[in-house]
Design an enzyme around this catalytic site. Structure first.
Site, mmCIF file in Angstrom:
data_model
loop_
_atom_site.group_PDB
_atom_site.id
_atom_site.type_symbol
_atom_site.label_atom_id
_atom_site.label_comp_id
_atom_site.label_asym_id
_atom_site.label_seq_id
_atom_site.Cartn_x
_atom_site.Cartn_y
_atom_site.Cartn_z
ATOM 1 N N GLN A 14 67.444 -2.891 95.459
ATOM 2 C CA GLN A 14 68.163 -2.980 94.183
ATOM 3 C C GLN A 14 67.459 -1.743 93.447
ATOM 4 O O GLN A 14 68.436 -0.797 92.857
ATOM 5 C CB GLN A 14 67.906 -4.124 93.573
ATOM 6 C CG GLN A 14 68.229 -4.415 92.081
ATOM 7 C CD GLN A 14 67.757 -5.542 91.569
ATOM 8 O OE1 GLN A 14 68.532 -6.457 91.091
ATOM 9 N NE2 GLN A 14 66.535 -5.530 91.052
ATOM 10 N N ASP A 60 57.171 4.152 107.360
ATOM 11 C CA ASP A 60 56.822 3.078 106.805
ATOM 12 C C ASP A 60 55.361 2.937 106.274
ATOM 13 O O ASP A 60 54.550 3.352 106.728
ATOM 14 C CB ASP A 60 56.739 2.037 108.298
ATOM 15 C CG ASP A 60 56.627 0.452 108.031
ATOM 16 O OD1 ASP A 60 56.104 0.041 107.318
ATOM 17 O OD2 ASP A 60 57.517 -0.119 108.712
ATOM 18 N N ALA A 83 58.762 0.280 97.501
ATOM 19 C CA ALA A 83 58.840 -0.667 98.777
ATOM 20 C C ALA A 83 57.801 -1.775 98.514
ATOM 21 O O ALA A 83 56.610 -1.477 98.223
ATOM 22 C CB ALA A 83 58.498 0.330 100.056
ATOM 23 N N ALA A 84 58.081 -2.928 98.999
ATOM 24 C CA ALA A 84 57.286 -3.915 99.265
ATOM 25 C C ALA A 84 57.802 -5.057 99.771
ATOM 26 O O ALA A 84 59.119 -5.188 99.987
ATOM 27 C CB ALA A 84 56.905 -4.464 97.714
ATOM 28 N N GLN A 85 56.884 -5.929 100.075
ATOM 29 C CA GLN A 85 57.420 -7.210 100.577
ATOM 30 C C GLN A 85 57.578 -8.007 99.216
ATOM 31 O O GLN A 85 56.515 -8.687 98.709
ATOM 32 C CB GLN A 85 56.653 -8.258 101.515
ATOM 33 C CG GLN A 85 57.130 -9.547 102.122
ATOM 34 C CD GLN A 85 57.456 -10.727 101.175
ATOM 35 O OE1 GLN A 85 58.755 -10.688 100.787
ATOM 36 N NE2 GLN A 85 56.645 -11.113 100.601
ATOM 37 N N SER A 86 58.704 -8.305 98.448
ATOM 38 C CA SER A 86 58.733 -8.660 97.213
ATOM 39 C C SER A 86 59.295 -10.175 96.965
ATOM 40 O O SER A 86 59.261 -10.376 95.524
ATOM 41 C CB SER A 86 59.638 -7.677 96.708
ATOM 42 O OG SER A 86 60.951 -7.676 97.116
ATOM 43 N N TYR A 97 51.055 -9.784 105.960
ATOM 44 C CA TYR A 97 52.036 -8.661 106.112
ATOM 45 C C TYR A 97 52.253 -8.280 104.665
ATOM 46 O O TYR A 97 52.484 -7.171 104.467
ATOM 47 C CB TYR A 97 53.445 -9.104 106.508
ATOM 48 C CG TYR A 97 54.524 -8.305 106.507
ATOM 49 C CD1 TYR A 97 54.656 -7.057 107.388
ATOM 50 C CD2 TYR A 97 55.275 -8.232 105.696
ATOM 51 C CE1 TYR A 97 55.636 -6.162 107.109
ATOM 52 C CE2 TYR A 97 56.502 -7.388 105.345
ATOM 53 C CZ TYR A 97 56.409 -6.289 106.223
ATOM 54 O OH TYR A 97 57.606 -5.355 105.987
ATOM 55 N N THR A 129 54.225 -5.728 88.979
ATOM 56 C CA THR A 129 54.937 -7.053 88.834
ATOM 57 C C THR A 129 54.465 -7.938 87.580
ATOM 58 O O THR A 129 53.337 -8.075 87.362
ATOM 59 C CB THR A 129 55.080 -7.850 89.999
ATOM 60 O OG1 THR A 129 55.854 -9.035 89.792
ATOM 61 C CG2 THR A 129 53.739 -8.176 90.709
ATOM 62 N N GLU A 131 54.320 -11.105 87.846
ATOM 63 C CA GLU A 131 53.507 -12.024 88.743
ATOM 64 C C GLU A 131 52.156 -11.726 88.639
ATOM 65 O O GLU A 131 51.171 -12.593 89.087
ATOM 66 C CB GLU A 131 54.060 -12.217 90.265
ATOM 67 C CG GLU A 131 55.428 -12.484 90.507
ATOM 68 C CD GLU A 131 55.761 -14.002 90.215
ATOM 69 O OE1 GLU A 131 54.739 -14.856 90.292
ATOM 70 O OE2 GLU A 131 56.896 -14.574 89.764
ATOM 71 N N TYR A 153 51.463 -12.840 96.899
ATOM 72 C CA TYR A 153 52.485 -11.318 96.653
ATOM 73 C C TYR A 153 51.756 -10.947 95.367
ATOM 74 O O TYR A 153 51.412 -9.706 95.158
ATOM 75 C CB TYR A 153 53.847 -11.703 96.299
ATOM 76 C CG TYR A 153 54.341 -10.724 95.464
ATOM 77 C CD1 TYR A 153 54.783 -9.750 96.009
ATOM 78 C CD2 TYR A 153 54.828 -10.982 94.170
ATOM 79 C CE1 TYR A 153 55.831 -8.723 95.248
ATOM 80 C CE2 TYR A 153 55.315 -10.011 93.282
ATOM 81 C CZ TYR A 153 56.055 -9.059 94.077
ATOM 82 O OH TYR A 153 56.826 -8.098 93.326
ATOM 83 N N LYS A 157 49.803 -7.297 94.986
ATOM 84 C CA LYS A 157 49.958 -6.430 94.059
ATOM 85 C C LYS A 157 49.127 -6.039 92.927
ATOM 86 O O LYS A 157 49.046 -4.831 92.326
ATOM 87 C CB LYS A 157 51.482 -7.034 93.027
ATOM 88 C CG LYS A 157 52.612 -6.763 93.773
ATOM 89 C CD LYS A 157 53.041 -5.267 93.925
ATOM 90 C CE LYS A 157 54.431 -5.298 94.460
ATOM 91 N NZ LYS A 157 54.912 -3.687 94.248
ATOM 92 N N HIS A 183 63.821 -8.285 86.716
ATOM 93 C CA HIS A 183 65.066 -7.549 86.508
ATOM 94 C C HIS A 183 66.145 -7.778 87.571
ATOM 95 O O HIS A 183 65.803 -7.566 88.834
ATOM 96 C CB HIS A 183 64.518 -6.087 86.264
ATOM 97 C CG HIS A 183 63.640 -5.264 87.252
ATOM 98 N ND1 HIS A 183 62.405 -5.783 87.519
ATOM 99 C CD2 HIS A 183 63.842 -4.519 88.271
ATOM 100 C CE1 HIS A 183 61.892 -5.249 88.473
ATOM 101 N NE2 HIS A 183 62.705 -4.530 89.116
#
Length: 364
Positions: A14, A60, A83-86, A97, A129, A131, A153, A157, A183
């Site tokens: 996004q 990657d 890029a992230a596992q978001s 991971y 983030t 979070e 997560y 971060k 967002h």
């Protein structure tokens, strides 16, 4: 060749797609990093492919050599690490991971810039983030609010935040973190709660879905429009010194509020009754249960009260968090999903008619 060269990780997401459009409009040469895959996941940037100043590279964040090769070849003036596992819930299922991508992946970007001799040339934006605040210790949250990450997560971060700060102080690198609160947009992934709601509203309104299952309806979030937020990412790298910024609207709404507004956009007025896992959203006109709560969507540790204070960004960067209202954001998302569902229905009808024609021998 432009003297403004941006490298974007997570370019197919996004934020990556909106940022690519934004930078291309500012005459940047834009390079995006994508992972090799047997399936096509580039629909958000398909309209950009083929432009002379838009380029894609395979790499990657879990592979330091591939990152080093791209950085060395492109020699960017700006890097946006998006890029992230978001997905917070997924981080509980795949914590290792998540850590490798969201924590160590940041280190790989910083080291690639340093080892390629680009510390004086390249400015780096790291996607943080809200979070990070997790089990919040103050409301609203700003740059001085203590962090209390409450998911794998968020913990990953937090490493990214601190390693950026370390490289900034240890090597004099221009690198900073944007602590972006939630967002959203019409390009948000369908597994995220906001898009799950707007897509369900569109499908239920058009008779393609019976009900919507959600987790904690009382969770409070500060929701903004992703298209507005990417501008602030850019502004951070144009500033005269690298600093970290909270990016938020300063307005808070519950998941229940989001549901109410989204369904109102499709002509369904919801009344919520009950509490906790017994709470239900009922169509005021028909009495039908539209929204239900499922314990399956509760997290082991849940963040329930996020509200950002972006005063610093407004003051130092001149960023306006009020450009798109919460109501307008929901409207944009619902309208896009109404079109998506209508298109899906049209395609389904064409396939059905074609199958009937083939069966009757009308078409061979």
């Amino acid at each position: 060749m432009s003297d403004k060269i941006a490298l974007i990780t997570g370019v197919t997401g996004q934020d990556g797609s909106f940022l690519s459009e934004f930078l291309l409009d500012k005459a940047y040469e834009v390079h995006g990093i994508i992972r090799r895959s047997s399936t096509d996941y580039r629909e958000r940037i398909a309209h950009l492919e083929g432009r002379p100043r838009f380029h894609l590279h395979y790499a990657d964040l879990n592979d330091s050599l591939s990152i080093m090769q791209v950085v060395s070849r492109v020699r960017p003036t700006e890097i946006y690490n998006l890029a992230a596992q978001s997905h917070v819930q997924v981080s509980f299922d795949a914590p290792e991971y998540t850590a490798n991508t969201d924590a160590v992946g940041v280190l790989r970007i910083l080291e690639a810039v340093r080892l390629c001799g680009l510390t004086d040339r390249c400015r780096i934006y790291q996607a943080g983030t809200s979070e990070l605040y997790g089990k919040v210790e103050a409301v609203p949250q700003n740059e001085q609010t203590p962090f209390h990450p409450y998911s794998p997560y968020a913990v990953a971060k937090l490493y990214g935040y601190w390693i950026v700060k370390e490289y900034r102080e240890a090597y004099g690198m221009f690198c900073c973190t944007g602590i972006l609160f939630n967002h959203e947009s019409e390009r948000r992934g369908e597994t995220f709660v906001t898009r799950k709601i707007t897509l369900a509203a569109a499908r239920i309104a058009q008779g393609k879905q019976e009900k919507l299952l959600l987790g904690n309806l009382s969770s409070m979030r500060d929701w903004g429009y992703a298209r507005d937020y990417v501008e602030c990412m850019w502004l951070m790298l144009q500033h005269d010194r690298p600093e970290d910024y909270v990016i938020a609207t300063g307005q808070q709404h519950s998941v229940r509020d989001f549901c109410t507004l989204a369904f109102k956009q499709v002509g369904i007025e919801l009344d919520f009754v009950g509490t906790g896992t017994e709470e239900k959203g009922i169509d005021r006109k028909t009495g039908r249960v539209i929204v239900e709560v499922s314990p399956d969507f509760y997290r082991p540790t849940d963040v329930v009260n996020l509200l950002g204070d972006a005063s610093k960004a407004r003051r130092e960067l001149g960023w306006n968090p009020d450009r798109t209202s919460f109501e307008r954001l929901v409207q944009i998302m619902v309208e896009a999903d109404l079109k998506k569902v209508a298109t899906e229905q049209a395609v389904e009808r064409i396939r059905t008619n074609l199958a009937e024609f083939l069966e009757k021998g009308i078409v061979k």
